[in-house]
Motif scaffolding. Structure first.
Motif, mmCIF file in Angstrom:
data_model
loop_
_atom_site.group_PDB
_atom_site.id
_atom_site.type_symbol
_atom_site.label_atom_id
_atom_site.label_comp_id
_atom_site.label_asym_id
_atom_site.label_seq_id
_atom_site.Cartn_x
_atom_site.Cartn_y
_atom_site.Cartn_z
ATOM 1 N N VAL A 251 1.749 -21.243 -2.293
ATOM 2 C CA VAL A 251 2.544 -20.006 -2.224
ATOM 3 C C VAL A 251 1.675 -18.847 -1.747
ATOM 4 C CG1 VAL A 251 3.834 -18.310 -3.578
ATOM 5 C CG2 VAL A 251 4.192 -20.756 -3.971
ATOM 6 N N ILE A 252 0.447 -18.785 -2.288
ATOM 7 C CA ILE A 252 -0.472 -17.718 -1.893
ATOM 8 C C ILE A 252 -0.820 -17.840 -0.404
ATOM 9 C CG2 ILE A 252 -2.798 -16.792 -2.200
ATOM 10 C CD1 ILE A 252 -2.581 -17.598 -5.155
ATOM 11 N N ILE A 253 -1.097 -19.074 0.049
ATOM 12 C CA ILE A 253 -1.464 -19.288 1.455
ATOM 13 C C ILE A 253 -0.309 -18.909 2.376
ATOM 14 C CG2 ILE A 253 -2.017 -21.050 3.177
ATOM 15 C CD1 ILE A 253 -3.600 -22.519 0.985
ATOM 16 N N ILE A 254 0.912 -19.351 2.042
ATOM 17 C CA ILE A 254 2.082 -19.036 2.870
ATOM 18 C C ILE A 254 2.341 -17.535 2.873
ATOM 19 C CG2 ILE A 254 4.580 -19.337 3.086
ATOM 20 C CD1 ILE A 254 4.182 -22.170 1.934
ATOM 21 N N GLY A 255 2.206 -16.908 1.694
ATOM 22 C CA GLY A 255 2.383 -15.453 1.619
ATOM 23 C C GLY A 255 1.356 -14.708 2.459
ATOM 24 N N LEU A 256 0.109 -15.212 2.444
ATOM 25 C CA LEU A 256 -0.951 -14.588 3.243
ATOM 26 C C LEU A 256 -0.653 -14.706 4.732
ATOM 27 C CD1 LEU A 256 -3.745 -13.269 3.492
ATOM 28 C CD2 LEU A 256 -4.746 -15.558 3.344
ATOM 29 N N LEU A 257 -0.199 -15.896 5.154
ATOM 30 C CA LEU A 257 0.139 -16.102 6.565
ATOM 31 C C LEU A 257 1.293 -15.194 6.991
ATOM 32 C CD1 LEU A 257 -0.132 -20.000 6.832
ATOM 33 C CD2 LEU A 257 -1.724 -18.293 7.744
ATOM 34 N N ALA A 258 2.293 -15.049 6.120
ATOM 35 C CA ALA A 258 3.426 -14.181 6.436
ATOM 36 C C ALA A 258 2.988 -12.722 6.549
ATOM 37 C CB ALA A 258 4.515 -14.334 5.363
ATOM 38 N N ALA A 259 2.137 -12.294 5.590
ATOM 39 C CA ALA A 259 1.647 -10.916 5.623
ATOM 40 C C ALA A 259 0.779 -10.674 6.852
ATOM 41 C CB ALA A 259 0.852 -10.615 4.348
ATOM 42 N N ALA A 260 -0.057 -11.673 7.208
ATOM 43 C CA ALA A 260 -0.906 -11.540 8.392
ATOM 44 C C ALA A 260 -0.063 -11.466 9.667
ATOM 45 C CB ALA A 260 -1.882 -12.712 8.479
ATOM 46 N N SER A 261 1.024 -12.237 9.724
ATOM 47 C CA SER A 261 1.927 -12.198 10.876
ATOM 48 C C SER A 261 2.586 -10.822 10.997
ATOM 49 C CB SER A 261 3.009 -13.276 10.748
ATOM 50 O OG SER A 261 2.426 -14.564 10.696
ATOM 51 N N ALA A 262 2.987 -10.259 9.865
ATOM 52 C CA ALA A 262 3.594 -8.926 9.883
ATOM 53 C C ALA A 262 2.591 -7.871 10.351
ATOM 54 C CB ALA A 262 4.130 -8.587 8.492
ATOM 55 N N CYS A 263 1.348 -8.000 9.882
ATOM 56 C CA CYS A 263 0.298 -7.065 10.317
ATOM 57 C C CYS A 263 0.049 -7.187 11.819
ATOM 58 C CB CYS A 263 -0.994 -7.333 9.545
ATOM 59 S SG CYS A 263 -0.930 -6.838 7.807
ATOM 60 N N TYR A 264 0.090 -8.436 12.318
ATOM 61 C CA TYR A 264 -0.120 -8.632 13.762
ATOM 62 C C TYR A 264 0.986 -7.944 14.559
ATOM 63 C CZ TYR A 264 -0.282 -10.779 18.349
ATOM 64 O OH TYR A 264 -0.312 -10.958 19.702
ATOM 65 N N LEU A 265 2.231 -8.055 14.094
ATOM 66 C CA LEU A 265 3.330 -7.403 14.798
ATOM 67 C C LEU A 265 3.139 -5.886 14.837
ATOM 68 C CD1 LEU A 265 6.407 -9.422 13.438
ATOM 69 C CD2 LEU A 265 5.335 -9.585 15.696
ATOM 70 N N LEU A 266 2.551 -5.333 13.787
ATOM 71 C CA LEU A 266 2.317 -3.890 13.743
ATOM 72 C C LEU A 266 1.240 -3.451 14.736
ATOM 73 C CD1 LEU A 266 2.434 -3.206 9.882
ATOM 74 C CD2 LEU A 266 4.164 -2.610 11.579
ATOM 75 N N VAL A 267 0.183 -4.246 14.862
ATOM 76 C CA VAL A 267 -0.933 -3.846 15.740
ATOM 77 C C VAL A 267 -0.836 -4.477 17.122
ATOM 78 C CG1 VAL A 267 -2.452 -3.579 13.751
ATOM 79 C CG2 VAL A 267 -2.467 -5.738 15.007
ATOM 80 N N GLN A 268 0.191 -5.307 17.364
ATOM 81 C CA GLN A 268 0.303 -6.035 18.629
ATOM 82 C C GLN A 268 0.258 -5.121 19.860
ATOM 83 O OE1 GLN A 268 3.269 -6.463 20.745
ATOM 84 N NE2 GLN A 268 2.263 -7.977 22.074
ATOM 85 N N PRO A 269 0.889 -3.920 19.833
ATOM 86 C CA PRO A 269 0.789 -3.046 21.012
ATOM 87 C C PRO A 269 -0.632 -2.567 21.301
ATOM 88 C CG PRO A 269 2.625 -2.388 19.599
ATOM 89 C CD PRO A 269 1.799 -3.371 18.828
ATOM 90 N N TYR A 270 -1.520 -2.670 20.312
ATOM 91 C CA TYR A 270 -2.879 -2.145 20.463
ATOM 92 C C TYR A 270 -3.938 -3.254 20.485
ATOM 93 C CZ TYR A 270 0.139 1.434 18.470
ATOM 94 O OH TYR A 270 1.201 2.261 18.217
ATOM 95 N N VAL A 271 -3.476 -4.501 20.632
ATOM 96 C CA VAL A 271 -4.406 -5.631 20.570
ATOM 97 C C VAL A 271 -5.449 -5.540 21.684
ATOM 98 C CG1 VAL A 271 -4.584 -8.109 20.977
ATOM 99 C CG2 VAL A 271 -2.945 -7.249 19.330
ATOM 100 N N ASN A 272 -5.025 -5.166 22.899
ATOM 101 C CA ASN A 272 -5.971 -5.090 24.017
ATOM 102 C C ASN A 272 -7.086 -4.097 23.744
ATOM 103 O OD1 ASN A 272 -4.553 -6.985 25.453
ATOM 104 N ND2 ASN A 272 -3.455 -5.516 26.727
#
Length: 361
Positions: free
Chosen positions: A13-34
């Motif tokens: 549960v912790i691992i899946i929650g971490l992956l979900a939270a990390a995916s959400a964080c990526y969506l937030l910073v995705q415009p600035y990834v470059n």
């Protein structure tokens, strides 16, 4: 031999929650990834300068990171600003000359050239459909030349917008770079701690990313810079605005297969039909012998840090990266390929006994 780890349901549960939270964080910073990736790569490139500053001021991490960013700004922004202003000026003069040439009989003189007449006649003799009419082509080109001024306004506005966007991304990159330089050791330690690999495997992965990042930047951008300088000198000698066309050649060098030929072939044809046959021959020889040799010799030499990647893999990493990510893909492509190859090596080492048994079965 690493210990076997059994994962309980609550840990899943912790691992899946971490992956979900990390995916959400990526969506937030995705415009600035470059900007973030470029900050990471530039931090590797200027690490010798930053290390020297840290050696002089070991207890002032904020100041040394700020000085490193300031030095980078003076190295990149000020020269680029001066070059950009010169390019705009030369580009405006060139567009005016093209307009005058196109509206004062230049196109007609090319269409009526004996060689053009022979080529068109030869093509028309083999075409199974409507024949080519040189006068119609001349009329279309004349209309294009007449509308060049209007088109230039639109292009200038786009260039200005791109330049503004570049400055915004650059200062965002500087902001990220400051923290990467200041907290480099903490970031590397945190990554090592959370990645479930042995220290030797982590070293291989980090070393390869660093090596490939440096060589990709050096191989792609320094080659483009060298081709732009050499090509610009040749264009200047042949009577063209050297800085403007040198910049165009540098950008064209990123285009697979055709590269700088996209610029110097039309320029040579223009010189030939304008009566400057000697300069046309010079530009062809210069572009093939000097500008072309830079791409064939300098790029492989600068990108030799991509260990394990042969020329074919390097070609597809650049081509695929350019198509999928755009210009930044010239860096992303080699890094993705290199990391994949390192992961294959780690996989082979980890499952060596199993693979050997499979080979012997």
């Amino acid at each position: 031999m690493p210990k076997k780890v059994s994962i309980s349901p609550s840990q899943w549960v912790i691992i899946i929650g971490l992956l979900a939270a990390a995916s959400a964080c990526y969506l937030l910073v995705q415009p600035y990834v470059n900007a973030i990736v470029m900050a990471f790569i530039i931090s590797l490139l200027i690490s010798p300068i930053h290390a020297w500053l840290e050696g002089k001021m070991p207890t002032h991490k904020n100041l040394t990171a700020f000085l490193s960013c300031t030095i980078l700004t003076f190295i990149i922004v000020l020269p680029l600003t001066l070059v950009f202003m010169s390019i705009v000026n030369q580009g405006a003069v060139f567009s005016q000359n093209v307009y005058k040439w196109g509206t004062h009989g230049g196109i007609e003189s090319v269409i009526n050239h004996p060689l053009v007449i022979k080529v068109v006649s030869l093509i028309n003799s083999y075409l199974p459909f409507d024949k080519i009419n040189p006068q119609n082509i001349a009329q279309k080109l004349g209309q294009l030349a007449a509308s060049l001024g209007t088109n230039l306004v639109g292009v200038s506005a786009k260039v200005l917008g791109d330049a503004t966007n570049f400055l915004v991304n650059f200062f965002l990159m500087l902001f990220v770079l400051f923290f990467l330089l200041r907290d480099h050791d903490k970031i590397i330690y945190a990554l090592r701690h959370v990645v479930p690999l042995s220290r030797s495997q982590e070293d291989k992965l980090l070393d390869e990313i660093e090596q490939v990042s440096k060589s990709a930047v050096m191989g792609s951008f320094l080659t483009a810079l060298a081709q732009g300088v050499a090509g610009g000198l040749g264009m200047w000698a042949a009577g063209f605005p050297g800085l403007f066309w040198g910049t165009m050649l540098a950008f064209a060098s990123f285009i697979p297969v055709v590269g700088t030929a996209l610029i110097w072939i039309p320029a040579s044809i223009y010189l030939y039909f304008s009566g400057d046959t000697g300069w046309a021959i010079f530009l062809v020889i210069w572009s093939i012998a000097v500008v072309g040799s830079i791409d064939n010799l300098l790029r492989p030499f600068l990108m030799q840090g991509n260990s394990g990647m042969n020329t074919l893999l390097m070609f597809f990493s650049l081509l695929g990266g350019l198509q999928f990510f755009g210009l930044i893909g010239l860096i992303y492509g080699p890094i993705i390929f290199a990391v994949t190859m390192v992961m294959f090596k780690i996989y082979e080492e980890t499952f060596q006994n199993f693979l050997d048994d499979q080979d012997n079965s």
